[in-house]
Motif scaffolding. Structure first.
Motif, PDB file in Angstrom:
ATOM      1  N   ALA A 236       0.827  -1.202   0.000  1.00 41.31           N
ATOM      2  CA  ALA A 236       0.000   0.000   0.000  1.00 41.31           C
ATOM      3  C   ALA A 236       0.865   1.257   0.000  1.00 41.31           C
ATOM      4  CB  ALA A 236      -0.909  -0.002   1.228  1.00 41.31           C
ATOM      5  N   LYS A 237       0.231   2.360  -0.378  1.00 42.76           N
ATOM      6  CA  LYS A 237       0.878   3.667  -0.249  1.00 42.76           C
ATOM      7  C   LYS A 237       0.727   4.163   1.186  1.00 42.76           C
ATOM      8  CE  LYS A 237      -1.650   4.892  -3.835  1.00 42.76           C
ATOM      9  NZ  LYS A 237      -2.309   5.685  -4.905  1.00 42.76           N
ATOM     10  N   VAL A 238       1.533   5.151   1.542  1.00 40.19           N
ATOM     11  CA  VAL A 238       1.473   5.707   2.893  1.00 40.19           C
ATOM     12  C   VAL A 238       1.833   7.182   2.834  1.00 40.19           C
ATOM     13  CG1 VAL A 238       3.886   5.116   3.417  1.00 40.19           C
ATOM     14  CG2 VAL A 238       2.229   5.361   5.296  1.00 40.19           C
ATOM     15  N   LEU A 239       1.230   7.980   3.711  1.00 37.67           N
ATOM     16  CA  LEU A 239       1.530   9.407   3.823  1.00 37.67           C
ATOM     17  C   LEU A 239       2.313   9.639   5.103  1.00 37.67           C
ATOM     18  CD1 LEU A 239      -2.051  10.548   2.854  1.00 37.67           C
ATOM     19  CD2 LEU A 239      -0.018  11.128   1.510  1.00 37.67           C
ATOM     20  N   HIS A 240       3.480  10.259   4.969  1.00 36.08           N
ATOM     21  CA  HIS A 240       4.323  10.568   6.122  1.00 36.08           C
ATOM     22  C   HIS A 240       4.162  12.044   6.474  1.00 36.08           C
ATOM     23  CE1 HIS A 240       6.545   6.734   6.137  1.00 36.08           C
ATOM     24  NE2 HIS A 240       6.451   6.794   4.816  1.00 36.08           N
TER      25      HIS A 240
ATOM     26  N   ALA B 127       9.175  18.072  15.699  1.00 40.15           N
ATOM     27  CA  ALA B 127       9.670  16.794  16.199  1.00 40.15           C
ATOM     28  C   ALA B 127       8.633  15.683  16.110  1.00 40.15           C
ATOM     29  CB  ALA B 127      10.133  16.948  17.649  1.00 40.15           C
ATOM     30  N   ALA B 128       7.383  16.026  15.795  1.00 39.15           N
ATOM     31  CA  ALA B 128       6.307  15.041  15.749  1.00 39.15           C
ATOM     32  C   ALA B 128       6.223  14.401  14.369  1.00 39.15           C
ATOM     33  CB  ALA B 128       4.970  15.691  16.102  1.00 39.15           C
ATOM     34  N   THR B 129       5.971  13.102  14.346  1.00 42.55           N
ATOM     35  CA  THR B 129       5.780  12.384  13.091  1.00 42.55           C
ATOM     36  C   THR B 129       4.551  11.482  13.200  1.00 42.55           C
ATOM     37  OG1 THR B 129       7.210  10.540  13.755  1.00 42.55           O
ATOM     38  CG2 THR B 129       8.252  12.387  12.586  1.00 42.55           C
ATOM     39  N   GLU B 130       3.866  11.282  12.091  1.00 39.45           N
ATOM     40  CA  GLU B 130       2.724  10.387  12.016  1.00 39.45           C
ATOM     41  C   GLU B 130       2.679   9.790  10.614  1.00 39.45           C
ATOM     42  OE1 GLU B 130       0.562   9.092  13.933  1.00 39.45           O
ATOM     43  OE2 GLU B 130       0.664  10.280  15.785  1.00 39.45           O
TER      44      GLU B 130
ATOM     45  N   ARG C  60      -7.594  13.723  14.529  1.00 46.03           N
ATOM     46  CA  ARG C  60      -6.582  14.740  14.806  1.00 46.03           C
ATOM     47  C   ARG C  60      -5.525  14.180  15.760  1.00 46.03           C
ATOM     48  NH1 ARG C  60     -11.274  18.149  15.121  1.00 46.03           N
ATOM     49  NH2 ARG C  60     -11.254  18.052  17.384  1.00 46.03           N
ATOM     50  N   GLU C  61      -4.269  14.314  15.351  1.00 46.90           N
ATOM     51  CA  GLU C  61      -3.174  13.764  16.147  1.00 46.90           C
ATOM     52  C   GLU C  61      -2.086  14.772  16.484  1.00 46.90           C
ATOM     53  OE1 GLU C  61      -3.098  10.932  17.491  1.00 46.90           O
ATOM     54  OE2 GLU C  61      -4.486   9.632  16.402  1.00 46.90           O
ATOM     55  N   ILE C  62      -1.941  15.845  15.683  1.00 50.51           N
ATOM     56  CA  ILE C  62      -0.828  16.788  15.868  1.00 50.51           C
ATOM     57  C   ILE C  62      -1.367  18.208  15.929  1.00 50.51           C
ATOM     58  CG2 ILE C  62       1.290  17.728  14.862  1.00 50.51           C
ATOM     59  CD1 ILE C  62       1.721  15.081  13.450  1.00 50.51           C
ATOM     60  N   GLU C  63      -0.953  18.947  16.947  1.00 48.80           N
ATOM     61  CA  GLU C  63      -1.191  20.387  17.009  1.00 48.80           C
ATOM     62  C   GLU C  63       0.086  21.103  16.579  1.00 48.80           C
ATOM     63  OE1 GLU C  63      -2.248  21.283  21.003  1.00 48.80           O
ATOM     64  OE2 GLU C  63      -4.029  19.995  21.033  1.00 48.80           O
ATOM     65  N   PHE C  64      -0.067  22.197  15.818  1.00 47.93           N
ATOM     66  CA  PHE C  64       1.122  22.958  15.419  1.00 47.93           C
ATOM     67  C   PHE C  64       0.833  24.455  15.488  1.00 47.93           C
ATOM     68  CE2 PHE C  64      -1.232  22.266  11.528  1.00 47.93           C
ATOM     69  CZ  PHE C  64      -1.078  23.436  10.802  1.00 47.93           C
ATOM     70  N   ALA C  65       1.890  25.209  15.738  1.00 49.29           N
ATOM     71  CA  ALA C  65       1.795  26.661  15.914  1.00 49.29           C
ATOM     72  C   ALA C  65       2.775  27.342  14.965  1.00 49.29           C
ATOM     73  CB  ALA C  65       2.108  27.020  17.371  1.00 49.29           C
TER      74      ALA C  65
ATOM     75  N   GLY D 281       5.922  28.856  13.361  1.00 49.47           N
ATOM     76  CA  GLY D 281       7.304  28.463  13.602  1.00 49.47           C
ATOM     77  C   GLY D 281       7.542  26.969  13.519  1.00 49.47           C
ATOM     78  N   THR D 282       6.465  26.193  13.402  1.00 49.02           N
ATOM     79  CA  THR D 282       6.601  24.738  13.266  1.00 49.02           C
ATOM     80  C   THR D 282       6.255  24.345  11.833  1.00 49.02           C
ATOM     81  OG1 THR D 282       5.952  24.365  15.568  1.00 49.02           O
ATOM     82  CG2 THR D 282       5.817  22.484  14.079  1.00 49.02           C
ATOM     83  N   PRO D 283       7.249  24.039  11.005  1.00 48.21           N
ATOM     84  CA  PRO D 283       6.951  23.634   9.633  1.00 48.21           C
ATOM     85  C   PRO D 283       6.301  22.254   9.608  1.00 48.21           C
ATOM     86  CG  PRO D 283       9.292  23.368  10.080  1.00 48.21           C
ATOM     87  CD  PRO D 283       8.697  24.035  11.291  1.00 48.21           C
ATOM     88  N   VAL D 284       5.330  22.094   8.726  1.00 44.50           N
ATOM     89  CA  VAL D 284       4.636  20.815   8.573  1.00 44.50           C
ATOM     90  C   VAL D 284       4.746  20.379   7.121  1.00 44.50           C
ATOM     91  CG1 VAL D 284       2.448  19.576   8.826  1.00 44.50           C
ATOM     92  CG2 VAL D 284       3.002  21.458  10.392  1.00 44.50           C
ATOM     93  N   THR D 285       5.184  19.139   6.909  1.00 43.81           N
ATOM     94  CA  THR D 285       5.270  18.602   5.552  1.00 43.81           C
ATOM     95  C   THR D 285       4.535  17.261   5.477  1.00 43.81           C
ATOM     96  OG1 THR D 285       7.366  17.451   5.958  1.00 43.81           O
ATOM     97  CG2 THR D 285       7.486  19.704   5.091  1.00 43.81           C
ATOM     98  N   VAL D 286       4.019  16.980   4.290  1.00 41.41           N
ATOM     99  CA  VAL D 286       3.351  15.704   4.014  1.00 41.41           C
ATOM    100  C   VAL D 286       4.000  15.104   2.773  1.00 41.41           C
ATOM    101  CG1 VAL D 286       1.167  14.546   3.509  1.00 41.41           C
ATOM    102  CG2 VAL D 286       1.194  16.606   4.948  1.00 41.41           C
ATOM    103  N   THR D 287       4.388  13.823   2.870  1.00 39.85           N
ATOM    104  CA  THR D 287       5.061  13.157   1.762  1.00 39.85           C
ATOM    105  C   THR D 287       4.397  11.820   1.479  1.00 39.85           C
ATOM    106  OG1 THR D 287       7.166  14.141   2.473  1.00 39.85           O
ATOM    107  CG2 THR D 287       7.284  12.339   0.872  1.00 39.85           C
ATOM    108  N   LEU D 288       4.026  11.609   0.236  1.00 42.56           N
ATOM    109  CA  LEU D 288       3.493  10.321  -0.175  1.00 42.56           C
ATOM    110  C   LEU D 288       4.641   9.374  -0.481  1.00 42.56           C
ATOM    111  CD1 LEU D 288       0.989   8.603  -1.095  1.00 42.56           C
ATOM    112  CD2 LEU D 288       1.470   9.444  -3.407  1.00 42.56           C
TER     113      LEU D 288
END
Length: 365
Positions: free
Chosen positions: A190-194, A199-202, A315-320, A322-329
């Motif tokens: 299967a595919k997955v989204l990272h 510092a948080a990962t899901e 919902r698993e991650i809160e961000f404010a 200054g916190t960069p968020v990226t999503v990678t397939l």
């Protein structure tokens, strides 16, 4: 195609393959979140999970599986399986040897699923059936390695598990576990989204959603106006959940090498509106800014500077700021048993057919 029952009489079934093992993890907490209150999500009773486990075990026995590993829990699923084993009649079909995998302690969290899957891997499981929803499969995928997963829907959100009757699914699992259908015909990855947020990962197997809501709270997403970005590993127009938005705009199959990214806005501020079944019993107007292909291996930066990230509907991650968020397939998700492919291969090989007489001329025609 016969085995011997406890009373010595012949019981139909494929020959037993020594060392073949199937695991069953039944999540007693699946199908119990807030969407039962804010939508019309069904409650999946634990008694039916027990019945599904029993149908999986019966099919495993008929297809020659040597042993079944069954999860334990504090809510009666495993206890029901144990009672059924102890009161079985001798002529009701062969059962595999049944071993229970115990948890100490039982936490009632996703860690239970991960621990059970790791234990079943260590005990030689060829395939692990999962009775749960998207969250159960996501938890299992972290611990499954190269062991094939067989997700069966018993949760509130069931975009990843396909709908299979447990007897049919168990037959496919047994044919694979006994080596009668090889992995290259029976499984797919299967595919997955990272997701990375500071510092948080899901990980997510279906979708990642970015929301303006700034706290995790009850986890479930049920306020469409707060949604801003949806990243989908696959998008099917017949799905329920957030991936249905992308599925109605730009369908992407589970086997496609790419996914879909949809940027959202309140309906009045968007170029178009999609009426999507985002939860059981809820078809909501969703404003769409744009849709694009999500290629594998390329990190995408989330545009919102404050909010929460939901994975597979929770919902698993809160961000404010200054916190960069990226999503990678990525294309390195869990190995999944393809029930349809297994049974098609079995039909071609006539693995479940006993030739006891010639076909009549009428049947041939």
């Amino acid at each position: 195609m016969q085995d011997s029952g406890r009373n010595g009489q012949a019981i139909p079934g494929l020959p037993v393959v020594p060392g073949s093992v199937i695991g069953i993890v039944a999540n007693p907490m699946s199908g119990r979140d807030i969407r039962r209150l804010v939508a019309q999500a069904s409650v999946f009773p634990n008694a039916e999970k027990t019945n599904m486990a029993l149908r999986l075990i019966a099919a495993a026995g008929a297809t020659g599986v040597d042993r079944v590993l069954m999860s334990t829990d504090a809510m009666g699923v495993a206890a029901g399986v144990l009672r059924a084993r102890d009161r079985r009649a001798a002529d009701t079909g062969r059962w595999p040897r049944l071993d229970f995998v115990e948890l100490d302690p039982i936490t009632g969290t996703a860690e239970d699923t991960r621990t059970l899957v790791r234990a079943m891997r260590e005990r030689g499981a060829d395939v692990i059936g999962l009775l749960g929803g998207d969250g159960t499969v996501r938890a299992a995928s972290v611990a499954s390695g190269d062991v094939a997963l067989l997700p069966l829907s018993t949760g509130t959100n069931n975009a990843f598990p396909e709908m299979w009757e447990a007897t049919v699914a168990g037959t496919a699992a047994g044919l694979f576990a006994t080596g009668r259908i090889p992995a290259d015909e029976a499984t797919r990855r299967a595919k997955v989204l990272h997701v990375v947020a500071g510092a948080a990962t899901e990980v997510a197997l279906v979708d990642v959603c970015v929301s303006t809501v700034t706290h995790i709270g009850s986890k479930a997403l049920w306020q469409p106006a707060t949604l801003r970005e949806v990243y989908c590993a696959f998008a099917e127009p017949h799905a329920v959940g957030l991936s249905s938005i992308a599925g109605l705009l730009h369908p992407s199959a589970r086997t496609d090498p790419q996914g879909v990214l949809v940027r959202l806005a309140p309906p009045g501020a968007a170029d178009r509106t999609v009426f999507a079944p985002i939860a059981p019993g809820v078809v909501a107007p969703i404003g769409v800014r744009d849709v694009q292909v999500l290629p594998a291996g390329l990190p995408h930066a989330v545009a919102l500077d404050r909010g929460t990230v939901a994975v597979d509907g929770e919902r698993e991650i809160e961000f404010a700021p200054g916190t960069p968020v990226t999503v990678t397939l990525a294309l390195d998700g869990p190995v999944v048993l393809d029930v349809r492919a297994v049974l098609a291969a079995a039909a071609r090989r006539r693995l479940l057919v006993s030739e006891t007489h010639e076909l009549t001329e009428e049947v041939r025609r």
